[in-house]
Design an enzyme around this catalytic site. Structure first.
Site, PDB file in Angstrom:
ATOM      1  N   ASP A  65       5.626  -5.235   5.620  1.00 55.67           N
ATOM      2  CA  ASP A  65       6.097  -6.589   5.928  1.00 55.67           C
ATOM      3  C   ASP A  65       6.085  -7.533   4.723  1.00 55.67           C
ATOM      4  O   ASP A  65       6.983  -8.363   4.587  1.00 55.67           O
ATOM      5  CB  ASP A  65       5.376  -7.195   7.134  1.00 55.67           C
ATOM      6  CG  ASP A  65       3.873  -7.065   7.051  1.00 55.67           C
ATOM      7  OD1 ASP A  65       3.376  -6.455   6.085  1.00 55.67           O
ATOM      8  OD2 ASP A  65       3.187  -7.585   7.945  1.00 55.67           O
ATOM      9  N   ARG A  88       0.578  -4.922  -4.984  1.00 51.05           N
ATOM     10  CA  ARG A  88       0.787  -6.004  -4.002  1.00 51.05           C
ATOM     11  C   ARG A  88       1.104  -7.267  -4.795  1.00 51.05           C
ATOM     12  O   ARG A  88       0.215  -8.065  -5.072  1.00 51.05           O
ATOM     13  CB  ARG A  88      -0.458  -6.197  -3.155  1.00 51.05           C
ATOM     14  CG  ARG A  88      -0.785  -4.990  -2.297  1.00 51.05           C
ATOM     15  CD  ARG A  88      -1.974  -5.260  -1.409  1.00 51.05           C
ATOM     16  NE  ARG A  88      -2.469  -4.036  -0.814  1.00 51.05           N
ATOM     17  CZ  ARG A  88      -1.963  -3.452   0.272  1.00 51.05           C
ATOM     18  NH1 ARG A  88      -0.937  -3.986   0.884  1.00 51.05           N
ATOM     19  NH2 ARG A  88      -2.483  -2.329   0.741  1.00 51.05           N
ATOM     20  N   ASP A 119       0.514   1.546   8.876  1.00 50.97           N
ATOM     21  CA  ASP A 119       0.068   0.745  10.019  1.00 50.97           C
ATOM     22  C   ASP A 119       1.083   0.794  11.166  1.00 50.97           C
ATOM     23  O   ASP A 119       0.754   0.485  12.304  1.00 50.97           O
ATOM     24  CB  ASP A 119      -0.135  -0.716   9.605  1.00 50.97           C
ATOM     25  CG  ASP A 119      -1.370  -0.916   8.739  1.00 50.97           C
ATOM     26  OD1 ASP A 119      -2.148   0.039   8.582  1.00 50.97           O
ATOM     27  OD2 ASP A 119      -1.556  -2.036   8.222  1.00 50.97           O
ATOM     28  N   THR A 135       5.109   1.693   6.316  1.00 51.01           N
ATOM     29  CA  THR A 135       3.700   1.299   6.400  1.00 51.01           C
ATOM     30  C   THR A 135       2.987   2.234   7.345  1.00 51.01           C
ATOM     31  O   THR A 135       3.469   2.486   8.453  1.00 51.01           O
ATOM     32  CB  THR A 135       3.436  -0.151   6.857  1.00 51.01           C
ATOM     33  OG1 THR A 135       2.040  -0.275   7.148  1.00 51.01           O
ATOM     34  CG2 THR A 135       4.205  -0.565   8.094  1.00 51.01           C
ATOM     35  N   ASP A 190       3.576  -1.121  11.909  1.00 43.91           N
ATOM     36  CA  ASP A 190       3.686  -2.375  12.666  1.00 43.91           C
ATOM     37  C   ASP A 190       4.869  -3.257  12.268  1.00 43.91           C
ATOM     38  O   ASP A 190       4.864  -4.455  12.516  1.00 43.91           O
ATOM     39  CB  ASP A 190       2.370  -3.167  12.560  1.00 43.91           C
ATOM     40  CG  ASP A 190       2.018  -3.528  11.134  1.00 43.91           C
ATOM     41  OD1 ASP A 190       2.716  -3.084  10.215  1.00 43.91           O
ATOM     42  OD2 ASP A 190       1.035  -4.270  10.941  1.00 43.91           O
ATOM     43  N   GLY A 192       0.842  -1.202   0.000  1.00 41.55           N
ATOM     44  CA  GLY A 192       0.000   0.000   0.000  1.00 41.55           C
ATOM     45  C   GLY A 192       0.874   1.247   0.000  1.00 41.55           C
ATOM     46  O   GLY A 192       1.925   1.262   0.622  1.00 41.55           O
ATOM     47  N   ARG A 235      -4.542  -3.186  10.121  1.00 40.53           N
ATOM     48  CA  ARG A 235      -4.928  -4.582   9.889  1.00 40.53           C
ATOM     49  C   ARG A 235      -4.635  -5.471  11.096  1.00 40.53           C
ATOM     50  O   ARG A 235      -5.526  -6.120  11.629  1.00 40.53           O
ATOM     51  CB  ARG A 235      -4.149  -5.098   8.674  1.00 40.53           C
ATOM     52  CG  ARG A 235      -4.359  -6.534   8.347  1.00 40.53           C
ATOM     53  CD  ARG A 235      -3.561  -6.920   7.133  1.00 40.53           C
ATOM     54  NE  ARG A 235      -4.093  -6.286   5.944  1.00 40.53           N
ATOM     55  CZ  ARG A 235      -5.150  -6.743   5.278  1.00 40.53           C
ATOM     56  NH1 ARG A 235      -5.777  -7.824   5.679  1.00 40.53           N
ATOM     57  NH2 ARG A 235      -5.586  -6.111   4.215  1.00 40.53           N
TER      58      ARG A 235
HETATM   59  O1  F6P Z   1      -1.068  -2.267   4.744  1.00 43.62           O
HETATM   60  C1  F6P Z   1      -1.521  -0.989   5.037  1.00 43.62           C
HETATM   61  C2  F6P Z   1      -2.995  -0.851   4.818  1.00 43.62           C
HETATM   62  O2  F6P Z   1      -3.179   0.502   4.891  1.00 43.62           O
HETATM   63  C3  F6P Z   1      -3.893  -1.605   5.782  1.00 43.62           C
HETATM   64  O3  F6P Z   1      -4.156  -0.955   6.970  1.00 43.62           O
HETATM   65  C4  F6P Z   1      -5.140  -1.776   4.956  1.00 43.62           C
HETATM   66  O4  F6P Z   1      -5.853  -2.909   5.352  1.00 43.62           O
HETATM   67  C5  F6P Z   1      -4.608  -1.953   3.604  1.00 43.62           C
HETATM   68  O5  F6P Z   1      -3.398  -1.270   3.544  1.00 43.62           O
HETATM   69  C6  F6P Z   1      -5.559  -1.496   2.545  1.00 43.62           C
HETATM   70  O6  F6P Z   1      -4.888  -1.397   1.346  1.00 43.62           O
HETATM   71  P1  F6P Z   1      -5.549  -1.292  -0.089  1.00 43.62           P
HETATM   72  O7  F6P Z   1      -6.811  -0.566   0.057  1.00 43.62           O
HETATM   73  O8  F6P Z   1      -4.551  -0.592  -0.904  1.00 43.62           O
HETATM   74  O9  F6P Z   1      -5.764  -2.696  -0.534  1.00 43.62           O
END
Ligand code: F6P
Length: 344
Positions: free
Chosen positions: A103, A72, A127, A125, A129, A10, A171
């Site tokens: 990660d 991704r 997040d 990230t 994390d 992301g 997440r």
């Molecule tokens: O990995 C980061 C993150 O922002 C998560 O919190 C979220 O679940 C995910 O990406 C959503 O990503 P996208 O909408 O790009 O699939």
């Protein structure tokens, strides 16, 4: 030396600042940089790369997103992918990889380094994390957006005496929810690390009303574990790394409906979604991205493959990628407890 740089997973504010730092530092050592387009996908098939020089990156620091694009993609998923990746590294003459990501992206970089492919990482990230680092690129900007939103929601909630449920990203870890909720004055925070119930939220809301607070802000992480919510339906397909689309849980909406149903108080939901990932990076994210971007090229220069620059106690140091991706860094519970002091 020719360095390939990519952004994976992301997007998050600060990615461009990191790319800029990589290019400037590489030129300092006399190395070339190739930008790999769309993350690991740019090393599959025919490959998609473009040269990056100072002129290409000089003014990108304030830009959100990533000039390289991101996906991704798991390039180690099939034998065919592995072959394509190795063939492209050879074809483009890439001697070292700098993978900027979370990660998933960093686990690929770790695996590549273990396979003998020269790779280092950069922690990104929103997040926040990734293990072994105090902060990841993108978190500070994301949480600033959350606080900006909470400040606004506070005023409209108070005007209407409503319960405002705010769904934020997160997440596996509740950093955005806890830090955002703490700084934005939440009355309850639901996170993945600490299972909770709607009953607890309603109790908090009722208590708050009795104590004289006429409105409420409930922050819910998208990955929150709320044990007395009705069963979830099938969330559909997973991504290349096996993750479900958590926005499909509609957890904020379900929490708001359930609170309204149980308390009779008008409850509304705001899903902050990708607003949290957009926009210009904060000073903190610019500085962090610049520091770790430069440090990643220093690791390349020193041939410390399989390492990741991280921020610890406000110093940049290096840890093994494998350690950084071994587990998610869960939220600091002392911050969660601190936030609870200010519940209504
Ligand atoms: O990995 C980061 C993150 O922002 C998560 O919190 C979220 O679940 C995910 O990406 C959503 O990503 P996208 O909408 O790009 O699939």
């Amino acid at each position: 030396m020719r360095i390939g740089v990519l952004t994976g997973g992301g997007d998050a504010p600060g990615l461009n600042a990191a790319i800029r730092a990589v290019v400037y530092r590489a030129e300092f050592y006399g190395y070339e940089v190739l930008g790999i387009v769309d993350g690991w996908a740019g090393l599959l098939g025919e490959g998609n790369v473009r040269p990056l020089r100072r002129d290409d990156v000089a003014y990108i620091m304030p830009l959100g997103g990533t000039i390289l694009g991101t996906t991704r993609t798991n390039p180690l998923k099939t034998e065919q992918h592995r072959k394509e990746l190795q063939a492209n590294l050879k074809k483009f003459g890439i001697d070292a990889l700098v993978a900027i990501g979370g990660d998933d992206t960093l686990s690929v970089a770790a695996a590549l380094a273990e396979m003998g492919i020269p790779a280092v990482g950069v922690p990104k990230t929103m997040d926040n994390d990734i293990a072994e680092t105090d902060y990841c690129i993108g978190f500070d900007t994301a949480v600033s957006t959350v606080v900006f939103a909470l400040d606004k929601l506070n005023t409209t909630a108070s005007a209407h005496r409503r319960v405002m449920v705010v769904e934020v990203m997160g997440r596996d870890a509740g950093w955005v929810a806890v830090v955002g909720g703490l700084a934005g004055g939440a009355d309850f925070i639901a996170i993945p690390e600490m299972p909770c119930t709607i009953a607890q939220m309603c109790e908090q809301i009722a208590g708050g009303r009795q104590r004289g607070k006429p409105f409420n802000i409930i922050v819910v992480a998208e990955g929150a574990k709320i044990t007395d919510l009705p069963e979830e339906f099938d969330l559909g397909a997973t991504d290349a790394f096996g993750h479900m689309r958590l926005d499909r849980r509609s957890i904020g909406d379900r929490v708001a409906r359930e609170i309204e149903c149980r308390t009779g108080l008008e409850s509304r939901v705001t899903v902050l979604g990708h607003l949290q990932r957009g926009g210009s990076p904060t000073v903190f994210d610019r500085l962090l991205a610049t520091r770790v971007g430069v440090a990643a090229v220093d690791l390349v220069h020193e041939k410390r493959w399989g390492y990741l620059p991280v921020l610890k106690d406000n110093r940049i140091t290096a840890v093994r990628l494998r350690e950084a991706v071994a587990h998610n860094r869960t939220v600091d519970m002392s911050l969660y407890d601190l936030a609870r002091v200010f519940y209504a």
